[in-house]
Design a protein around this motif. Structure first.
Motif, PDB file in Angstrom:
ATOM      1  N   THR A   1       6.842   1.485  -7.286  1.00  0.00           N
ATOM      2  CA  THR A   1       6.954   2.526  -8.305  1.00  0.00           C
ATOM      3  C   THR A   1       8.247   2.423  -9.109  1.00  0.00           C
ATOM      4  OG1 THR A   1       7.873   4.111  -6.722  1.00  0.00           O
ATOM      5  CG2 THR A   1       5.501   4.144  -7.040  1.00  0.00           C
ATOM      6  N   GLN A   2       9.334   1.994  -8.474  1.00  0.00           N
ATOM      7  CA  GLN A   2      10.632   1.980  -9.153  1.00  0.00           C
ATOM      8  C   GLN A   2      10.982   0.635  -9.785  1.00  0.00           C
ATOM      9  OE1 GLN A   2      13.712   3.653  -6.557  1.00  0.00           O
ATOM     10  NE2 GLN A   2      12.082   4.722  -5.468  1.00  0.00           N
ATOM     11  N   LEU A   3      10.436  -0.444  -9.281  1.00  0.00           N
ATOM     12  CA  LEU A   3      10.745  -1.785  -9.794  1.00  0.00           C
ATOM     13  C   LEU A   3       9.490  -2.454 -10.346  1.00  0.00           C
ATOM     14  CD1 LEU A   3      13.046  -3.004  -6.867  1.00  0.00           C
ATOM     15  CD2 LEU A   3      13.767  -2.054  -9.058  1.00  0.00           C
ATOM     16  N   LYS A   4       8.687  -1.712 -11.061  1.00  0.00           N
ATOM     17  CA  LYS A   4       7.408  -2.209 -11.578  1.00  0.00           C
ATOM     18  C   LYS A   4       7.591  -3.527 -12.321  1.00  0.00           C
ATOM     19  CE  LYS A   4       5.619   2.394 -12.237  1.00  0.00           C
ATOM     20  NZ  LYS A   4       5.946   3.487 -13.097  1.00  0.00           N
ATOM     21  N   GLY A   5       6.933  -4.552 -11.834  1.00  0.00           N
ATOM     22  CA  GLY A   5       6.933  -5.834 -12.519  1.00  0.00           C
ATOM     23  C   GLY A   5       8.198  -6.660 -12.384  1.00  0.00           C
TER      24      GLY A   5
END
Length: 129
Positions: free
Chosen positions: A45-49
């Motif tokens: 959720t916090q480091l998407k991609g």
């Protein structure tokens, strides 16, 4: 580049992990799997991609409910964090080529224990700390 990850905590420490290993041969593996799932969910959720290809220095802030657990016991959870970040593809690996180093700081927050992780990419030639 710098990336920040906040994982709800506390994560299991070394003493809890050793106790689980002694209790049952599968208990410690289950504990590790659950801890990695918590980290991976936060990372997704916090480091998407985010897919880091350069070495990183990982700065940890271990925010505990209180001061009962020893710092070295708490920081053992680095293993769970790094393995989860490899598992969800944020890091390519957790060896010497991928992790140039890490720092640990400690704080207390009775209401919101957590692990704050800052990943700082470093230049290849500066990767050895």
């Amino acid at each position: 580049m710098t990336y920040r990850l906040v994982v709800p905590g506390p994560l299991p420490g070394l003493n809890e992990y050793i106790a689980a290993e002694r209790r049952n041969k599968y208990a410690a593996a289950g504990m590790k799997r659950r801890a990695e799932a918590i980290v991976a969910a936060a990372a997704r959720t916090q480091l998407k991609g985010v897919r880091l290809t350069r070495p990183v220095v990982m700065d940890y802030v271990w925010v505990e409910k209180n001061r009962r657990r020893d710092r070295d016991n708490v920081a053992f959870a680095r293993k769970f964090v790094q393995d989860a970040l490899v598992g969800c593809g944020v890091l390519q690996g957790d060896g010497w080529k991928e992790i140039a180093g890490f720092t640990d700081a400690f704080a207390v927050d009775r209401e919101r224990p957590r692990v704050e992780v800052t990943l700082r990419e470093v230049e290849e030639e500066n990767a050895e700390v």
